[in-house]
Write an enzyme that holds these catalytic residues in place. Structure first.
Site, PDB file in Angstrom:
ATOM      1  N   ASP A  58       0.879  -1.180   0.000  1.00 28.96           N
ATOM      2  CA  ASP A  58       0.000   0.000   0.000  1.00 28.96           C
ATOM      3  C   ASP A  58       0.909   1.221   0.000  1.00 28.96           C
ATOM      4  OD1 ASP A  58      -1.578   2.193   0.657  1.00 28.96           O
ATOM      5  OD2 ASP A  58      -2.800   1.091   2.108  1.00 28.96           O
ATOM      6  N   TYR A 113      -8.427  15.218  -8.128  1.00 27.03           N
ATOM      7  CA  TYR A 113      -7.541  14.415  -8.996  1.00 27.03           C
ATOM      8  C   TYR A 113      -6.555  15.314  -9.746  1.00 27.03           C
ATOM      9  CZ  TYR A 113      -6.186  10.853 -12.453  1.00 27.03           C
ATOM     10  OH  TYR A 113      -5.476   9.978 -13.248  1.00 27.03           O
ATOM     11  N   VAL A 139      -7.085   6.379 -21.121  1.00 26.30           N
ATOM     12  CA  VAL A 139      -6.613   5.017 -21.397  1.00 26.30           C
ATOM     13  C   VAL A 139      -7.680   4.047 -20.901  1.00 26.30           C
ATOM     14  CG1 VAL A 139      -4.816   3.295 -20.960  1.00 26.30           C
ATOM     15  CG2 VAL A 139      -4.205   5.718 -21.109  1.00 26.30           C
TER      16      VAL A 139
HETATM   17  N1  NAD Z   1      -6.691   5.260 -17.274  1.00 28.55           N
HETATM   18  C1  NAD Z   1      -6.515   6.528 -17.588  1.00 28.55           C
HETATM   19  O1  NAD Z   1      -7.256   7.080 -18.434  1.00 28.55           O
HETATM   20  C2  NAD Z   1      -5.383   7.330 -16.975  1.00 28.55           C
HETATM   21  C3  NAD Z   1      -5.080   8.566 -17.554  1.00 28.55           C
HETATM   22  C4  NAD Z   1      -4.062   9.323 -17.009  1.00 28.55           C
HETATM   23  C5  NAD Z   1      -3.343   8.868 -15.913  1.00 28.55           C
HETATM   24  N2  NAD Z   1      -3.655   7.656 -15.379  1.00 28.55           N
HETATM   25  C6  NAD Z   1      -2.878   7.227 -14.206  1.00 28.55           C
HETATM   26  O2  NAD Z   1      -2.214   6.011 -14.500  1.00 28.55           O
HETATM   27  C7  NAD Z   1      -2.047   5.243 -13.302  1.00 28.55           C
HETATM   28  C8  NAD Z   1      -2.628   3.851 -13.525  1.00 28.55           C
HETATM   29  O3  NAD Z   1      -4.012   3.985 -13.808  1.00 28.55           O
HETATM   30  P1  NAD Z   1      -4.933   2.807 -14.411  1.00 28.55           P
HETATM   31  O4  NAD Z   1      -5.795   3.437 -15.426  1.00 28.55           O
HETATM   32  O5  NAD Z   1      -4.108   1.630 -14.751  1.00 28.55           O
HETATM   33  O6  NAD Z   1      -5.863   2.530 -13.126  1.00 28.55           O
HETATM   34  P2  NAD Z   1      -6.388   1.179 -12.475  1.00 28.55           P
HETATM   35  O7  NAD Z   1      -7.419   1.584 -11.488  1.00 28.55           O
HETATM   36  O8  NAD Z   1      -6.750   0.211 -13.541  1.00 28.55           O
HETATM   37  O9  NAD Z   1      -5.080   0.648 -11.728  1.00 28.55           O
HETATM   38  C9  NAD Z   1      -4.557   1.340 -10.622  1.00 28.55           C
HETATM   39  C10 NAD Z   1      -3.857   0.354  -9.720  1.00 28.55           C
HETATM   40  O10 NAD Z   1      -3.389   1.061  -8.562  1.00 28.55           O
HETATM   41  C11 NAD Z   1      -3.678   0.266  -7.426  1.00 28.55           C
HETATM   42  N3  NAD Z   1      -3.757   1.062  -6.210  1.00 28.55           N
HETATM   43  C12 NAD Z   1      -4.735   1.914  -5.812  1.00 28.55           C
HETATM   44  N4  NAD Z   1      -4.482   2.385  -4.587  1.00 28.55           N
HETATM   45  C13 NAD Z   1      -3.305   1.822  -4.187  1.00 28.55           C
HETATM   46  C14 NAD Z   1      -2.516   1.919  -3.018  1.00 28.55           C
HETATM   47  N5  NAD Z   1      -2.889   2.683  -1.983  1.00 28.55           N
HETATM   48  N6  NAD Z   1      -1.360   1.219  -2.961  1.00 28.55           N
HETATM   49  C15 NAD Z   1      -0.984   0.433  -4.003  1.00 28.55           C
HETATM   50  N7  NAD Z   1      -1.701   0.274  -5.124  1.00 28.55           N
HETATM   51  C16 NAD Z   1      -2.850   0.980  -5.212  1.00 28.55           C
HETATM   52  C17 NAD Z   1      -5.020  -0.396  -7.754  1.00 28.55           C
HETATM   53  O11 NAD Z   1      -5.287  -1.513  -6.915  1.00 28.55           O
HETATM   54  C18 NAD Z   1      -4.823  -0.759  -9.225  1.00 28.55           C
HETATM   55  O12 NAD Z   1      -4.227  -2.025  -9.381  1.00 28.55           O
HETATM   56  C19 NAD Z   1      -2.756   6.035 -12.208  1.00 28.55           C
HETATM   57  O13 NAD Z   1      -1.805   6.791 -11.476  1.00 28.55           O
HETATM   58  C20 NAD Z   1      -3.686   6.948 -12.975  1.00 28.55           C
HETATM   59  O14 NAD Z   1      -4.029   8.096 -12.242  1.00 28.55           O
HETATM   60  C21 NAD Z   1      -4.656   6.875 -15.878  1.00 28.55           C
END
Ligand code: NAD
Length: 268
Positions: free
Chosen positions: A65, A161, A196
């Protein structure tokens, strides 16, 4: 051999159980790195690591975490003990909440900031301690921070965010100059994805439909894609490939940079 070769490097990827983090883990392992996946989703994280091993790569999972400092110490230590070093950290773990500012739930916002900002601060502390000369890994390295286009431009409904992702953008630059000044040999860069398709992305689309920013759920994805000059929204591999460049020695002159991977959305 592919031009990008991470053989001999060890990577820790926070939030690597699914989505962008899992794709980055598969991509790095496919280019020779040993990867440690940290996440709070134990079953999914173990499954992702197992699938990488099954495909012939080196991977392990640890419950991690990012808001918990002792779990950061344990994750960094695990990477060094299991694979013999730590050269790459991807601060990928993140959470997303959407609400209008007049409806802000401060407890939810604090939780989001704790994961998206404090989790990343702790990552810099413990990875750089290990990577710097004289540290238990000691060979320098590359820290890659997942910010967002929401760290560059405003978006209705994403107050907490965007605040968190803007913070990650500037933290990356301070870490880049601080680690350079201190002679640590640790580069730090941020990646700014557009939309994404992941669990987080799908949740965001539903929220935008709820706010009336997209007309309805059925056409929401296609409507969103029209804002992207390349004609599509992103997939996790688009982001993993940018991270691969930043992790590799091909980017040895790149630090403090922000790599925007958004199909041109923010310049349209
Ligand atoms: N999907 C998008 O459109 C997008 C766009 C821009 C940026 N992002 C960023 O990319 C990163 C990954 O996003 P994603 O789309 O794969 O999201 P996702 O929700 O599919 O995956 C995020 C992962 O982070 C883990 N997580 C959450 N809280 C946690 C904690 N306290 N400790 C450890 N792990 C934790 C979750 O369990 C999950 O496996 C994030 O930082 C997100 O903000 C995503």
């Amino acid at each position: 051999m592919s031009e990008i070769d991470l053989t001999g490097k060890v990577a820790l990827i926070s939030g690597g159980a699914r989505g962008i983090g899992a794709e980055t883990a598969r991509c790095f392992a496919g280019h020779g790195a040993a990867v440690v996946i940290g996440d709070v989703l134990d079953e999914a994280g173990r499954g992702t690591a197992e699938a990488i091993r099954h495909a012939g790569g080196k991977a392990d999972f640890i419950h991690h975490d990012v808001t918990n400092e002792s779990e950061w110490e344990a994750a960094v230590d695990h990477a060094i003990r299991t694979f013999g070093g730590l050269e790459i950290l991807v601060n990928n773990a993140g959470v997303e909440e959407a609400e209008h500012l007049v409806d802000l739930d401060i407890a939810r916002a604090r939780r989001l900031i704790d994961v998206n900002v404090n989790g990343v601060l702790l990552g810099h502390k413990h990875a750089a301690r290990a990577m710097r000369p004289g540290g238990p890994a000691g060979r320098g390295g590359s820290i890659i921070n997942l910010s967002s286009v929401a760290g560059l431009i405003g978006t209705p409904g994403l107050g907490a965010y965007t605040a968190s992702k803007g913070a990650v953008r500037l933290l990356s630059k301070t870490a880049a100059v601080e680690f350079g000044f201190l002679g640590y040999g640790v580069r730090v860069n941020s990646i700014h994805p557009g939309y994404v398709e992941t669990d987080m992305g799908r949740k965001l689309i539903d929220q935008f439909v709820g706010f009336g920013m997209l007309p309805n759920k059925l056409t929401a994805h296609a409507d969103m894609a029209r804002a992207y000059p390349v004609g599509r929204t992103g997939v996790p591999l688009d982001i993993a490939r940018a991270a691969l460049f930043l992790a590799s020695d091909l980017s040895s002159f790149v630090t403090g940079a922000e790599i925007v991977v958004d199909g041109g959305m923010t310049v349209a």
